[in-house]
Scaffold this active site. Structure first.
Site, short mmCIF file in Angstrom:
data_model
loop_
_atom_site.label_atom_id
_atom_site.label_comp_id
_atom_site.label_asym_id
_atom_site.label_seq_id
_atom_site.Cartn_x
_atom_site.Cartn_y
_atom_site.Cartn_z
N ASP A 149 0.82 -1.22 0.00
CA ASP A 149 0.00 0.00 0.00
C ASP A 149 0.86 1.27 0.00
O ASP A 149 2.09 1.20 -0.04
CB ASP A 149 -0.93 -0.07 1.23
CG ASP A 149 -2.28 0.55 0.99
OD1 ASP A 149 -2.40 1.38 0.10
OD2 ASP A 149 -3.22 0.22 1.76
N GLU A 182 -1.00 1.69 -5.04
CA GLU A 182 -0.59 3.10 -4.95
C GLU A 182 -1.73 4.02 -5.35
O GLU A 182 -1.56 5.24 -5.33
CB GLU A 182 0.70 3.24 -5.78
CG GLU A 182 1.29 4.60 -5.96
CD GLU A 182 0.62 5.38 -7.07
OE1 GLU A 182 0.78 6.60 -7.09
OE2 GLU A 182 -0.10 4.78 -7.90
N TRP A 183 -2.86 3.45 -5.74
CA TRP A 183 -4.12 4.14 -6.06
C TRP A 183 -4.07 4.94 -7.37
O TRP A 183 -4.98 5.72 -7.67
CB TRP A 183 -4.57 5.07 -4.91
CG TRP A 183 -4.38 4.49 -3.56
CD1 TRP A 183 -4.73 3.24 -3.16
CD2 TRP A 183 -3.78 5.12 -2.41
NE1 TRP A 183 -4.39 3.04 -1.85
CE2 TRP A 183 -3.80 4.18 -1.36
CE3 TRP A 183 -3.23 6.38 -2.18
CZ2 TRP A 183 -3.29 4.46 -0.10
CZ3 TRP A 183 -2.73 6.66 -0.92
CH2 TRP A 183 -2.76 5.70 0.10
N GLY A 184 -2.99 4.84 -8.12
CA GLY A 184 -2.97 5.46 -9.44
C GLY A 184 -2.43 6.88 -9.50
O GLY A 184 -2.26 7.43 -10.60
N ASP A 204 -10.15 3.63 -3.31
CA ASP A 204 -10.85 2.42 -2.85
C ASP A 204 -12.27 2.30 -3.39
O ASP A 204 -13.04 3.26 -3.41
CB ASP A 204 -10.90 2.42 -1.32
CG ASP A 204 -9.54 2.14 -0.72
OD1 ASP A 204 -8.55 2.05 -1.48
OD2 ASP A 204 -9.46 2.02 0.52
C1 GLA Z 1 -5.98 1.30 1.56
C2 GLA Z 1 -6.15 0.31 0.42
C3 GLA Z 1 -7.28 -0.64 0.75
C4 GLA Z 1 -6.98 -1.37 2.05
C5 GLA Z 1 -6.75 -0.37 3.16
C6 GLA Z 1 -6.24 -1.02 4.43
O1 GLA Z 1 -7.07 2.14 1.66
O2 GLA Z 1 -6.38 0.98 -0.79
O3 GLA Z 1 -7.48 -1.58 -0.31
O4 GLA Z 1 -5.85 -2.18 1.87
O5 GLA Z 1 -5.79 0.62 2.79
O6 GLA Z 1 -5.97 -0.11 5.45
#
Ligand code: GLA
Length: 400
Positions: A149, A182-184, A204
């Site tokens: 993450d 890394e969410w992009g 998310d």
């Molecule tokens: C981030 C990730 C999620 C999850 C949470 C856990 O938000 O994007 O998929 O793993 O952390 O804390």
């Protein structure tokens, strides 16, 4: 000249050392992850039950092999003497090797979570500065999949941080799927293919069909909101390196139609299929959606090409996925009312410059199979006419 040679050597060693384990994600990874349903509420008993359920519900049989524990499996501190990560002694009293041995004994593979920053998103020890040590820990406890993450990473360069962890995993020697989370934000699709096997493309997901949910400092995204940002990324995915539009919310509160639409679109996107529901008590409908082998075969097709959005009109979208020896076509109705579909194959030439394939039904007649009703529904000689229910799909396989 000397400087040029040493720069060239540095450059070559930077890339050769960073090579990930090849050949372990030639099709999108499939499995189950604890986060979407359980968050902090994970423990040894639940994980063992989930492993049992993955087998008894025939999820494993359908291809879901990785059982991944997300955030909150650790104790709040590292071992004060060795610096090693420590599993939460109350949740996992017999440690992680015990859990992974159990998971492996069921024919499954085992995954863990950590974060590139100083702390994980939920505040547990992060990996920053401990990359090689943590990689040895994962290898020692029998980990096959690491989700990594991006919380608490102030001042870190994303590409370098993921590069370091990728190298550390390689050095530890145990083949591990490396899932970048890394969410992009730093466009991992442009640099992560040599480092890992999948990378998150967005923030998310949540169990909502349309819109966004505000959590104060961040917003979780609906299934359709995520879908809308995937089409432009299709050229970056392929065997061994996948765009990851986040884990599945099938069975977590969407309607039956929405579950089917969500699952179908993730299959069309060649997305990793990581279930996030409680497999011990899923409904017959959720189970039949998650384990529809004909739909999964579209996702797992060896060509590994993500679908293209062929058309979109009045909230009715047509997506097309070239397959090794066939095509998949999915009609998605985003409206809150049913909509008729009328698709004249011969009037719609689909040219995909990415896969260099053309769907031209004037030259080749295809048989049509409805992958949800599991019925043969004619050929491309005739205009396809049907009704797509609200928030639902009709998904067809075109075969020779
Ligand atoms: C981030 C990730 C999620 C999850 C949470 C856990 O938000 O994007 O998929 O793993 O952390 O804390």
């Amino acid at each position: 000249m000397k400087r040029l040679i040493s720069t060239a050597i540095m450059f070559i060693s930077f890339y050769t050392n960073a090579q990930k384990f090849e050949g372990i994600a030639l099709t999108p990874p499939m499995g189950w992850n604890s986060w979407n349903t359980f968050e902090a509420n994970i423990n040894e008993k639940m994980v063992m039950e989930m492993a049992d359920a993955m087998v008894s519900s025939r999820m494993l049989d359908a291809g879901y092999v990785y059982l991944v524990l997300d955030d909150e499996w650790m104790a709040k501190d590292r071992d004060p003497i060795t610096g090693d990560l420590v599993p939460d002694p109350l949740k996992f009293p017999r440690g992680m090797k015990f859990v992974s041995d159990y998971v492996h004994s069921k024919g499954l593979k085992f995954g863990l979570y950590n974060c590139a920053g100083t702390l994980t998103c939920a505040g547990y020890p992060g990996t920053r500065g401990y990359e090689y040590q943590d990689a040895r820990f994962y290898a020692a406890v029998g980990t096959d999949y690491l989700k990594f993450d991006w919380c608490n990473t102030d001042g870190l360069n994303a590409q370098e941080a993921y590069q370091t962890m990728s190298k550390a995993l390689k050095k530890a020697g145990r083949p591990i799927i490396f899932s970048l989370c890394e969410w992009g934000g730093h466009k991992p699709w442009t640099w992560a293919a040599p480092l890992g096997h999948l990378w998150r493309t967005t923030g998310d997901i949540s169990a909502q069909f349309e819109g966004m949910q505000n959590h104060g400092s961040w917003s979780s995204l609906s299934v359709m909101k995520i879908l809308d940002s995937q089409d432009t990324l299709r050229k970056y995915a392929g065997p061994g390196h996948w765009n990851d539009p986040d884990m599945l919310e099938v069975g977590n509160g969407l309607s039956e139609s929405e579950n089917r639409a969500h699952f179908s679109m993730w299959c069309m996107l060649a997305a990793p299929l990581i279930a996030g529901n409680d497999l011990r008590k899923m409904s017959a409908s959720t189970k039949s959606i998650l384990t529809n082998k004909e739909v999964i075969a579209v996702n797992q097709d060896s060509l590994g090409i993500q679908a293209l959005k062929y058309s979109s009109k009045d909230s009715l979208e047509t997506w097309v996925k070239p397959l090794k020896n066939a095509w998949a076509v999915c009609f998605l109705n985003r409206k809150t009312i049913a909509q008729p579909i009328r698709f004249d194959w011969n009037a719609n030439l689909v040219e995909d410059t990415l896969s260099k394939r053309t769907l031209d039904t004037n030259k080749m007649v295809y048989k049509l199979r409805d992958l949800w009703s599991k019925k043969d529904v004619g050929t491309t000689m005739k205009t396809f006419e049907s009704t797509v229910p609200s928030h639902d799909v009709i998904m067809l396989l075109l075969s020779k």
